[in-house]
Scaffold this active site. Structure first.
Site, mmCIF file in Angstrom:
data_model
loop_
_atom_site.group_PDB
_atom_site.id
_atom_site.type_symbol
_atom_site.label_atom_id
_atom_site.label_comp_id
_atom_site.label_asym_id
_atom_site.label_seq_id
_atom_site.Cartn_x
_atom_site.Cartn_y
_atom_site.Cartn_z
ATOM 1 N N ASP A 1 5.617 41.773 -161.360
ATOM 2 C CA ASP A 1 6.167 41.913 -160.015
ATOM 3 C C ASP A 1 5.609 40.803 -159.126
ATOM 4 O OD1 ASP A 1 7.632 42.967 -157.954
ATOM 5 O OD2 ASP A 1 6.158 44.504 -157.443
ATOM 6 N N TYR B 1 5.881 38.503 -155.241
ATOM 7 C CA TYR B 1 5.628 38.775 -153.817
ATOM 8 C C TYR B 1 6.225 37.582 -153.070
ATOM 9 C CZ TYR B 1 2.456 40.058 -149.856
ATOM 10 O OH TYR B 1 1.900 40.440 -148.648
ATOM 11 N N HIS C 1 8.759 39.545 -145.966
ATOM 12 C CA HIS C 1 7.959 40.689 -146.419
ATOM 13 C C HIS C 1 6.471 40.353 -146.366
ATOM 14 C CE1 HIS C 1 6.506 44.064 -148.769
ATOM 15 N NE2 HIS C 1 5.976 43.235 -149.651
ATOM 16 N N GLU D 1 10.154 50.195 -152.597
ATOM 17 C CA GLU D 1 10.290 48.758 -152.373
ATOM 18 C C GLU D 1 11.607 48.296 -152.974
ATOM 19 O OE1 GLU D 1 6.742 46.745 -153.787
ATOM 20 O OE2 GLU D 1 5.694 47.155 -151.892
ATOM 21 N N GLU E 1 13.842 45.671 -154.538
ATOM 22 C CA GLU E 1 13.595 44.435 -155.281
ATOM 23 C C GLU E 1 14.770 44.127 -156.213
ATOM 24 O OE1 GLU E 1 9.761 43.841 -156.923
ATOM 25 O OE2 GLU E 1 8.745 45.164 -155.480
ATOM 26 N N ASP F 1 10.273 49.525 -156.722
ATOM 27 C CA ASP F 1 8.848 49.526 -157.081
ATOM 28 C C ASP F 1 8.143 50.552 -156.190
ATOM 29 O OD1 ASP F 1 6.357 48.780 -158.066
ATOM 30 O OD2 ASP F 1 6.119 47.177 -156.590
ATOM 31 N N ARG G 1 1.043 53.932 -150.632
ATOM 32 C CA ARG G 1 0.323 52.960 -149.799
ATOM 33 C C ARG G 1 -1.146 53.323 -149.580
ATOM 34 N NH1 ARG G 1 3.557 48.858 -150.600
ATOM 35 N NH2 ARG G 1 5.682 49.244 -149.853
ATOM 36 N N GLN H 1 -2.894 52.449 -152.832
ATOM 37 C CA GLN H 1 -2.877 50.979 -152.949
ATOM 38 C C GLN H 1 -3.906 50.336 -152.018
ATOM 39 O OE1 GLN H 1 0.944 49.369 -151.850
ATOM 40 N NE2 GLN H 1 0.340 47.246 -152.166
ATOM 41 N N TYR I 1 -6.838 48.083 -154.038
ATOM 42 C CA TYR I 1 -6.251 46.799 -154.444
ATOM 43 C C TYR I 1 -7.164 45.589 -154.323
ATOM 44 C CZ TYR I 1 -5.133 44.590 -149.887
ATOM 45 O OH TYR I 1 -5.184 43.978 -148.680
ATOM 46 N N LYS J 1 0.931 51.770 -157.805
ATOM 47 C CA LYS J 1 2.266 51.297 -158.195
ATOM 48 C C LYS J 1 2.686 51.789 -159.583
ATOM 49 C CE LYS J 1 2.708 47.895 -154.964
ATOM 50 N NZ LYS J 1 3.892 47.612 -154.138
ATOM 51 N N THR K 1 8.523 53.117 -161.822
ATOM 52 C CA THR K 1 9.357 52.044 -161.289
ATOM 53 C C THR K 1 10.774 52.332 -161.771
ATOM 54 O OG1 THR K 1 7.496 50.513 -161.595
ATOM 55 C CG2 THR K 1 9.668 49.528 -161.197
ATOM 56 N N THR L 1 9.224 42.804 -152.972
ATOM 57 C CA THR L 1 10.026 43.440 -151.932
ATOM 58 C C THR L 1 10.852 42.399 -151.180
ATOM 59 O OG1 THR L 1 8.245 45.010 -151.646
ATOM 60 C CG2 THR L 1 9.921 44.960 -149.925
ATOM 61 N N GLU M 1 6.980 48.493 -143.757
ATOM 62 C CA GLU M 1 7.417 47.522 -142.755
ATOM 63 C C GLU M 1 8.312 48.170 -141.702
ATOM 64 O OE1 GLU M 1 8.811 43.757 -144.942
ATOM 65 O OE2 GLU M 1 8.433 45.264 -146.470
HETATM 66 CA CA CA Z 1 6.534 45.246 -155.383
#
Ligand code: CA
Length: 405
Positions: free
Chosen positions: A119, A121, A126, A191, A193, A225, A229, A232, A236, A245, A249, A346, A360
């Site tokens: 994945d 970014y 985003h 997310e 994607e 995805d 939060r 994460q 992370y 995550k 998925t 995302t 967001e």
């Molecule tokens: Ca993602």
């Protein structure tokens, strides 16, 4: 017979249906056999029975797309031409008796064995949006962001097909009072994607040059995805997403072949600084896709309400293209495998209503979305259904839907 001489019992297949021909795996009601099918508008053409009778290549008789995806562009093109011939040539129609099924009447399965899941970014909007929420006092973009497409390896074993229920994740999180607890996520998110599926593998130790790397790509799916939060945010640093995550998925049941997005190829936004030579764009591999996220709560479902559209955005201005991502992915000598799933990261736009995640859209949960029936959502709640949709011009990508339980 109709005026074109076709038996009336056979369905009409339009040019638009053919342009959007996508591949998936289905079972018929009451049967065990997983069959490869081609989606043609509201119908599924059973490719397995056509392969059984030698009208199509043997790999299409398999229970997944794996073997077909490994065949490469010559067989993919030839198969597509044969399918077109079979469904448009009156002389061939008798061979298709019983091979068409309404798409609403079959059960879809994961279309291919997911090998590695990566994945990225790569949406500037985003990355900036998230940077401002998570690190309000720092530059929203990490120092490396404009030099390489940032990514991480995800968990391929928990990739599920559109329609599969998503179990609610639990995990460790940091409480506002500084204590650490374990329990069900309180900040579950989606997310939006776009995913690319690898057909032809590459060799270990041999980086794939950017001008050749798209020859390895079989097709395109939508990807949700799902992200917890709170889990994460605590886990992370410094190694990136892990359990926040990896619980699930979702991908589309239908894989749109790469050829089908050819008409919407664009160059992508200009890049400053210019990337290093191995990541420099040679060909336009931005894609002008229209993307949408819809949300339907349990109450909306029980009331019979339509899903609410909560995001409409585009893919054309994705900063790093898929060709750049794949060139980067193999630049250290790592190989590609058939079934690798490479997700964009995302996809968000710069305007309100273009956010590809609730993080967001609600500014970290501080400004909940108001739904048409009066409900509010800062993050997802049990029973929420998230529906990702996309189009490449007139062609629809397969939807990716899931209900969180
Ligand atoms: Ca993602």
């Amino acid at each position: 017979m109709d005026v074109a001489g076709r038996p009336l019992s056979l369905p009409d297949v339009s040019d638009a249906d053919l342009a959007g021909l996508a591949y998936g795996v289905f079972t018929l009601s009451g049967e065990q056999r997983r069959r490869v099918g081609a989606r043609l508008g509201p119908l599924v053409l059973d490719l397995a029975v056509l392969a059984d009778t030698d009208l199509l290549p043997d790999p299409l008789a398999a229970p997944t797309l794996d073997a077909f995806m490994a065949c490469g562009p010559l067989i993919w093109d030839e198969t597509r031409r044969r399918i077109e011939h079979l469904v448009t040539s009156p002389n061939a129609h008798r061979r298709l008796d019983g091979a068409f099924h309404p798409v609403d009447g079959v059960t879809m399965h994961l279309p291919f064995t997911v090998a590695d899941y990566v994945d990225f970014y790569s949406s500037l909007h985003h990355a900036v949006n998230v940077g401002r929420i998570l690190r309000p006092d720092a530059d929203p973009l990490p120092a490396n962001w404009r030099h390489l497409p940032i990514g991480y390896h995800g968990r391929s074993g928990t990739v599920v097909v559109s329609g599969a229920e998503i179990p609610w994740p639990s995990g460790q999180r940091l409480e506002p009072d500084g204590t650490v607890t374990f329990g069900p996520s309180r900040r579950l998110d989606f997310e939006l994607e776009v995913g690319f599926v690898i057909g032809i593998p590459s060799r270990l130790g041999e980086p794939v040059p950017i001008e050749r790397v798209m020859e390895h790509v079989f097709g395109v799916v939508l990807v949700n995805d799902w992200s917890a939060r709170d889990i994460q945010a605590w886990e992370y640093q410094p190694l990136g997403p892990f359990l926040g995550k990896s619980f699930a998925t979702t991908i589309s049941a239908w894989v749109l072949p790469l050829d089908a997005v050819e008409p919407v190829r664009v160059s992508g936004p200009s890049q400053e600084p210019e990337p290093l030579p191995h990541l420099r764009r040679r060909e336009p591999w931005g894609l002008d896709l229209d993307l949408k996220v819809k949300l339907r709560t349990a109450r909306m479902r029980s009331d019979g309400s339509e899903p609410a559209t909560i995001c409409e955005t585009g893919f054309a201005d994705q900063y790093w293209t898929v060709a750049q991502q794949l060139a980067h992915l193999t630049s250290n000598g790592a190989s590609l495998r058939t079934g690798d799933l490479v997700a964009s990261g995302t996809v968000s736009g710069p305007l309100p209503g273009q956010a590809g995640s609730l993080l967001e859209a609600t500014r970290g949960g501080t400004e909940p979305l108001e739904l048409p029936d009066g409900e509010e959502r800062a993050f997802l709640e049990p029973g929420d259904e998230v529906i990702l949709e996309g189009r490449a011009g007139a062609v629809a990508l397969g939807a990716a839907t899931g209900i969180v339980a």
